[in-house]
Design a protein around this motif. Structure first.
Motif, PDB file in Angstrom:
ATOM      1  N   ARG A   6      27.413 -16.954  73.203  1.00  0.00           N
ATOM      2  CA  ARG A   6      28.260 -17.273  72.065  1.00  0.00           C
ATOM      3  C   ARG A   6      29.629 -16.632  72.263  1.00  0.00           C
ATOM      4  O   ARG A   6      30.662 -17.252  72.115  1.00  0.00           O
ATOM      5  CB  ARG A   6      27.602 -16.697  70.813  1.00  0.00           C
ATOM      6  CG  ARG A   6      27.864 -17.483  69.579  1.00  0.00           C
ATOM      7  CD  ARG A   6      26.746 -17.236  68.598  1.00  0.00           C
ATOM      8  NE  ARG A   6      26.595 -15.851  68.210  1.00  0.00           N
ATOM      9  CZ  ARG A   6      25.423 -15.271  67.956  1.00  0.00           C
ATOM     10  NH1 ARG A   6      24.312 -15.979  68.059  1.00  0.00           N
ATOM     11  NH2 ARG A   6      25.360 -14.013  67.599  1.00  0.00           N
ATOM     12  N   GLU A  66      24.452 -18.521  64.861  1.00  0.00           N
ATOM     13  CA  GLU A  66      23.471 -18.090  65.852  1.00  0.00           C
ATOM     14  C   GLU A  66      22.215 -18.964  65.852  1.00  0.00           C
ATOM     15  O   GLU A  66      21.310 -18.732  66.624  1.00  0.00           O
ATOM     16  CB  GLU A  66      23.130 -16.606  65.675  1.00  0.00           C
ATOM     17  CG  GLU A  66      22.366 -16.265  64.400  1.00  0.00           C
ATOM     18  CD  GLU A  66      23.317 -15.981  63.243  1.00  0.00           C
ATOM     19  OE1 GLU A  66      24.525 -16.278  63.372  1.00  0.00           O
ATOM     20  OE2 GLU A  66      22.864 -15.471  62.204  1.00  0.00           O
ATOM     21  N   CYS A  74      31.282 -18.816  64.832  1.00  0.00           N
ATOM     22  CA  CYS A  74      30.017 -18.850  65.556  1.00  0.00           C
ATOM     23  C   CYS A  74      28.838 -18.972  64.611  1.00  0.00           C
ATOM     24  O   CYS A  74      28.891 -18.512  63.476  1.00  0.00           O
ATOM     25  CB  CYS A  74      29.852 -17.568  66.373  1.00  0.00           C
ATOM     26  SG  CYS A  74      31.067 -17.450  67.679  1.00  0.00           S
ATOM     27  N   ASP A 129      24.970 -21.058  69.162  1.00  0.00           N
ATOM     28  CA  ASP A 129      24.145 -20.601  70.281  1.00  0.00           C
ATOM     29  C   ASP A 129      23.353 -19.403  69.811  1.00  0.00           C
ATOM     30  O   ASP A 129      23.872 -18.551  69.088  1.00  0.00           O
ATOM     31  CB  ASP A 129      25.056 -20.230  71.463  1.00  0.00           C
ATOM     32  CG  ASP A 129      24.253 -20.171  72.754  1.00  0.00           C
ATOM     33  OD1 ASP A 129      23.061 -19.795  72.687  1.00  0.00           O
ATOM     34  OD2 ASP A 129      24.815 -20.507  73.802  1.00  0.00           O
TER      35      ASP A 129
END
Lengths: 1000, 156
Positions: A873, A891, A889, A867
């Motif tokens: 996130r 980005e 995660c 995300d």
């Protein structure tokens, strides 16, 4: 329309004829043309009418002229015919007179003495008169010169007289008649030269030597118009070319005859056809300026417009005659022409009108069509708008409602006075009801839009029914209504279908029943749809059931053999038919405990579910609109019982989506029975075990092999109890009273004939309360210690509701070990039994509903969250971490691609859709491409055995999206995603999406 | 005494939250966020909210400069920023900000500069308001934690 108007302006210049042709050839060019010239249509019609009027006039004229020409032709032919005949007849007579003249010259002059005297002549002429029908008579006058007059007079003995019968004055010449036919004997001795006409005639005749005619004049005798024919008779033979003088010299006398032209023509015409129609005049036109009429009336009326003239030649070159014919009547108006033209006009008028009408109709239809199309587009737009509106609005309402509910929950956490708490609780309940309603409306909208899709997952029907019943248990218990469920053994344990929707249907129906029932029972029964038919012919095969039936006479005349003894609307659920079903299963159950259903080969199974209640029923007038949305029986119903009436319509839709149909039988004040069928898939054994754990509650198996006696007078209820026990693996028998149960035990004690050695005895409360049985049970208690029973049967009391006093009494009686509250659920019964029997609970694993299962699904999994929004996130990662997943995660899509380079260790990927640079769709596509490449390499090279063993590379990618529009979902699937979760994570949603991939 | 303080603090928290919900500043997403907080991540909410503040301030700065700097503003870029802002706002449940963002985006799509400026001002205002309120909330919560921490050994 607006577009069409433009060309119509241009096409107005079209030539009208072309237009006409087009209109006549029909409507092939149709649409554009007629539409384009719509304003001109009336003008076309007018033009058409005018043209046709002109045309018909022309036709009339033409036909009329034709008729006139024919008339003229007829006239001329008739006239000519008449003239020719007249001429012929005339010339015949003339010829005969000629012959007479020769006769006289031969026999009167050449013979000497004369062979002819007056007598002979008269005789002869009289006898030959038929030859001269036209001549009234003939006479012969001799030429007498004045010098010879005296001699002549003396010879004949009479003097020459004039026409006026006076002695003739002196003249150069005389022509006294010497021979005459008898008819004209009166002219004998008259001097023909004394008459002006005759004299002229005589002079001309002897000069020409031919027959000559006089002007027409009135004849002496008849006063008819006539002419006198004069023929010269010569004394000697004339030279071949005699001069006039020679002729005069040779003249001996003159033969004359009077033609009665009038009677001649009349006779003639009389012989001919068409005499009446035409009018004939004969003229002497020797003097061109003054035509003398010979026949006919000068002033006779006739058709003056049309006349025909025929020449007549009577053999006298000096005289000219003519015959003029005309019609008696004026030409009649020609009706045929008139009618033809008129009819033609009328037909053309009609044709024109029909075409006009057709064109108008086409225009109208096209207009309507366009209008309809526009309306359709608008309606569709409105429909889309409506569903979007509904989706939006319900979502928008749900959001604040969640807020309200959340706040209410918080409020309830605070210190509140009891009144305040009550208010807050009420508000919360109302809010929940509102949310339910909104969900229902949304459901309804979804169903209408056809967007509701049925899931196909395996589920346990029985546990769902138990759940639903437990939902309503509180309410029904408060009302004292008995709530029970019975599922036929033939119904497979697991079926494929949509458990949520099935639950919704059952909840709706049972909820309705609970709402409208104040006494009696609510009974849910599930069996195979095929079962209903053979039940009838299945004869009573059971002895035990039958025996117990007879053993306990039914108390009270009004008892019905239903669950609670109240009358039910549908007879099918009463014991009489129900027992067949049960007994049928009984035999099967005995044969094979593992529930192998005979027809298991077929892929689908049709279940029939009936929900019976003994409520107020549905009024007859309202029965036909029960399934219509927002229709309740009457407005007072909603006032009494609340609700919107949308539930049943949704239920109907859902049932139809499940491939079944719903019907009901209802009698006011008696109750209603809703019955529906639904198709479910059979569950394959393999998938059976996997999924079983996830969404069914497991029943403990520790009771298997136990035996029980159910003491109940009502067979249906007993069957229900038995069904629940059977699910726990407990073999149950039914006894009509405690006495029978006791005796069964006793029998067991004395003789080992019966296999029953009950571990448990379940007694219905109402049976126990009736004093007799209570006493009996006490006796049994008394008997118990005496008996050599190695294991005392445990006693349970079954009750729908129980007052404290009754509870005390039961405890005091102490023969009841515990009370099982109805509605019965297998799990609850199990819990009670466990408590009492103390059978170890091996499977009491901490089961905090879905949370736990979600945790178990996600625990230890490595998940990638992609995300661009850091907050999102973090939230997503937090949520997933909470369930035990290891989260990494990324980005952006690119970073995700890098991380997902094969080989990687991620178990799943959550992908945001809206990202700058590379959005979720694109990233997914690339990941999938990468995977397929890797796959190909692997297949081609066959190097990496470890990876190959792992199966193909396919990391589950779930879209994270804020909008849950269907199209987006489709898009997700299209680019290779495996599912989606709506953005702010909700546990259930997440669970559903994740469950597909991580199965424990 | 201390127990009383804890109760008061809880009531304060509830009151503040109720106010925020009532005004439509927050929605239930914030509650969900709070539910994610557990022993393993005790400061989850404040952590997320701090990230949110950080990001949002950056975004607001960017938006203002985009609107101010040039006469011809880059509306596309503005839309991307706004989408980001909206996404993060809805994630933490900042409902009012999200709604203003929607209006802002609508204005930017229409290239309506005046509308954008108005929306930006409103957005800044709302943002400040939310920030203040959330700070207040976290303060109370911190006090609560402290209070709980104090009380814990006493009970033992």
């Amino acid at each position: 329309m607006g577009l069409k108007l433009q060309p119509s302006q241009q096409q107005q210049q079209h030539h009208s004829v072309a237009v006409k042709v087009n209109e006549q050839t029909g409507t092939k060019r149709g649409y554009t043309f007629i539409q384009a010239n719509r304003a001109w249509l009336p003008k076309f019609l007018l033009l058409w009418v005018m043209v046709m009027a002109f045309l018909s006039t022309w036709i009339y004229k033409k036909m009329d002229a034709d008729i006139k020409v024919r008339r003229k032709e007829v006239l001329s032919s008739m006239c000519d015919e008449r003239a020719r005949m007249l001429q012929d007849q005339f010339s015949v007579s003339v010829n005969h007179v000629h012959a007479l003249a020769i006769l006289i010259s031969t026999f009167h002059y050449y013979k000497n003495p004369s062979a002819i005297d007056q007598e002979t002549f008269a005789e002869y002429t009289a006898r030959t008169a038929f030859e001269r029908p036209l001549l009234s008579g003939v006479a012969y006058a001799e030429r007498v010169v004045h010098s010879e007059r005296e001699e002549f007079e003396r010879q004949h003995g009479w003097t020459i007289k004039t026409m006026q019968r006076e002695p003739s004055p002196v003249r150069d010449e005389y022509a006294p008649v010497i021979l005459s036919q008898e008819t004209v004997s009166y002219i004998e001795s008259l001097d023909m030269m004394s008459g002006e006409e005759d004299r002229e005639n005589i002079l001309r005749a002897r000069a020409t030597g031919k027959a000559v005619l006089t002007n027409p004049f009135r004849l002496l005798g008849s006063h008819h118009l006539g002419v006198v024919l004069t023929f010269p008779v010569y004394k000697a033979k004339l030279p071949t070319r005699p001069t006039v003088e020679e002729r005069i010299e040779a003249t001996a006398g003159y033969l004359g005859g009077a033609f009665d032209v009038e009677s001649l023509v009349e006779n003639l015409l009389g012989q001919l056809a068409g005499n009446q129609a035409i009018l004939v005049n004969v003229y002497d036109i020797t003097n061109t300026s003054d035509h003398l009429i010979m026949y006919g009336h000068q002033n006779q009326n006739g058709d003056l417009a049309l006349l025909y003239e025929s020449k007549l030649d009577f053999g006298d070159p000096f005289r000219k005659h003519t015959m003029i014919c005309r019609y008696h009547q004026k030409a009649p108006t020609s009706w045929t022409a008139l009618t033809t033209a008129f009819l033609f006009f009328v037909i053309c008028l009609l044709v024109g009108y029909i075409l006009y009408g057709a064109a108008i109709h086409i225009v109208k239809v096209e207009d309507d069509f366009h209008e309809m199309q526009e309306l359709k587009v608008r309606a569709e737009a409105a429909d889309v708008a409506k569903s979007q509106f509904l989706a939006t609005v319900s979502h928008e309402i749900r959001t604040p409602m969640n807020g309200i509910l959340g706040m209410l929950a918080l409020l309830l956490d605070t210190d509140l006075s009891s009144t305040q708490r009550d208010y807050a609780q009420t508000a919360k309940v109302c809010g929940k009801a509102l949310i339910t309603l909104i969900n229902e409306v949304l459901d309804r909208a979804k169903i209408e839009a056809g967007k509701l899709e049925m899931e196909t997952v395996p589920f346990d029907l029985r546990s769902i029914l138990d759940d639903v019943l437990s939902l309503f248990s509180e309410k029904s218990r408060n009302k004292g209504v008995e709530l029970a469920v019975f599922v036929s053994d033939k119904v497979p344990e697991m079926v494929m279908g949509d458990p949520g929707r099935f639950r919704q249907i059952i909840t709706n129906l049972v909820g309705n029943s609970v709402k409208f029932t104040e006494r009696g029972h609510i009974f849910v029964k599930v069996h195979l749809a095929e079962n209903t038919k053979p039940v009838v012919d299945a004869k009573a095969e059971t002895c035990l059931n039958g025996g117990s039936d007879e053993g306990v006479p039914i108390s009270g005349a009004h008892q019905f053999k239903t669950l609670s003894g109240y009358e039910a609307a549908d007879e099918r659920n009463s014991w009489d038919s129900f027992k067949h079903l049960v007994s049928y299963e009984e035999s099967q159950y005995g044969a094979s405990v593992n529930m192998t259903v005979p027809g298991e080969t077929s892929q689908s199974v049709t279940l029939m579910v009936s929900v019976e209640d003994t409520g107020i029923g549905i009024p007859l007038i309202a029965q036909d609109r029960v399934f219509m949305p927002f229709m309740q029986a009457d407005s007072s119903t909603s006032r009494h019982y609340g609700g919107t009436g949308i539930g049943l319509s949704i239920t109907k839709c859902l049932v139809e989506l499940m491939g079944g149909h719903i019907s009901f039988v209802s009698r006011p004040q008696v109750g209603s029975t809703f019955t529906f069928t639904a198709d479910f898939g059979r569950c394959k054994k393999a998938s059976f075990n996997d999924t079983k754990k996830s969404n069914t509650e497991d029943l403990p198996s520790s009771f298997r092999g136990l035996k029980a006696i159910v003491v109940d007078r009502k067979p249906v209820r007993a069957a229900v109890t038995r069904y629940h026990l059977k699910r726990l693996g407990i073999l149950a028998e039914v006894a009509g009273s405690v006495k029978i149960a006791v005796s069964a035990c006793g029998k067991n004690g004395s003789s080992c004939g019966s296999k029953i050695q009950p571990d448990i005895i379940l007694v219905e409360k109402d049976l126990w309360l009736s004093g007799e049985d209570g006493g009996l049970s006490l006796r049994m208690l008394d008997w118990k210690p005496n008996g050599h029973v190695f294991k005392l049967p445990k006693m349970f009391l079954l009750a729908t509701n129980i007052t404290n006093a009754e509870l005390e009494k039961a405890k005091a009686a102490s023969f009841v070990d515990t009370v099982i509250m109805k509605p019965m659920r297998a799990s609850m019964v199990a819990a009670c039994l466990q408590q009492v029997l103390g059978i170890g609970n091996k499977r009491q694993a901490g089961k905090d509903a879905q949370n736990g299962s979600l945790r178990s699904l996600l625990c230890g999994k490595k998940i990638l969250v992609v995300d661009d929004n850091m907050v999102n996130r973090r939230v997503a990662a937090g949520a997933l971490k909470k369930f035990g997943a290891a989260v990494e995660c990324a980005e952006s899509g690119k970073v995700a691609l890098k991380l997902l380079q094969i080989p990687h260790s991620f178990d799943a990927c959550f992908m945001d859709i809206q990202m700058p640079e590379m959005d979720g769709f694109e990233a997914t596509r690339q990941i999938r491409m990468m995977e397929s490449q890797a796959h190909e390499q692997m297949n081609g090279g066959g190097i990496d055995k470890g990876l190959a063993g792992k199966g193909e590379w396919h990391v589950p990618i779930l879209a994270m999206t804020a909008d849950v529009i269907h199209a987006t979902y489709d898009e997700c699937l299209k680019c290779g995603m495996d599912g989606y979760v709506s953005k702010p994570f909700e546990e259930e949603n997440l669970y559903q999406a994740v469950a597909k991939f991580f199965q424990v | 005494m201390l127990g009383l303080a804890a109760d008061r603090l809880r009531a304060d928290t509830n009151r503040l939250l109720a106010f925020l919900f009532h005004q439509g500043i927050l929605d239930e997403q914030f509650l969900q966020l709070q539910q994610l907080e557990d022993e393993s991540s005790p400061n989850f909410v404040s952590e997320v909210v701090n990230i949110y503040f950080h990001e949002s301030e950056k975004l607001l700065r960017n938006l203002r400069s985009l609107l101010m700097d040039r006469e011809l503003s880059d509306y596309n870029k503005m839309g991307i920023h706004l989408n980001q802002f909206m996404g993060s706002s809805s994630s933490i449940g900042a409902k009012r900000i999200r709604n203003v963002c929607v209006a802002f985006r609508a204005a930017s799509e229409q290239n309506n500069r005046a509308g954008c400026l108005r929306a930006l001002e409103l957005l800044e205002h709302e943002y400040c308001f939310l920030k203040n309120k959330l700070h207040e909330l976290f303060q109370i919560q911190q006090q609560r934690v402290l209070a709980a921490g104090v009380r814990y050994p006493m009970q033992n």
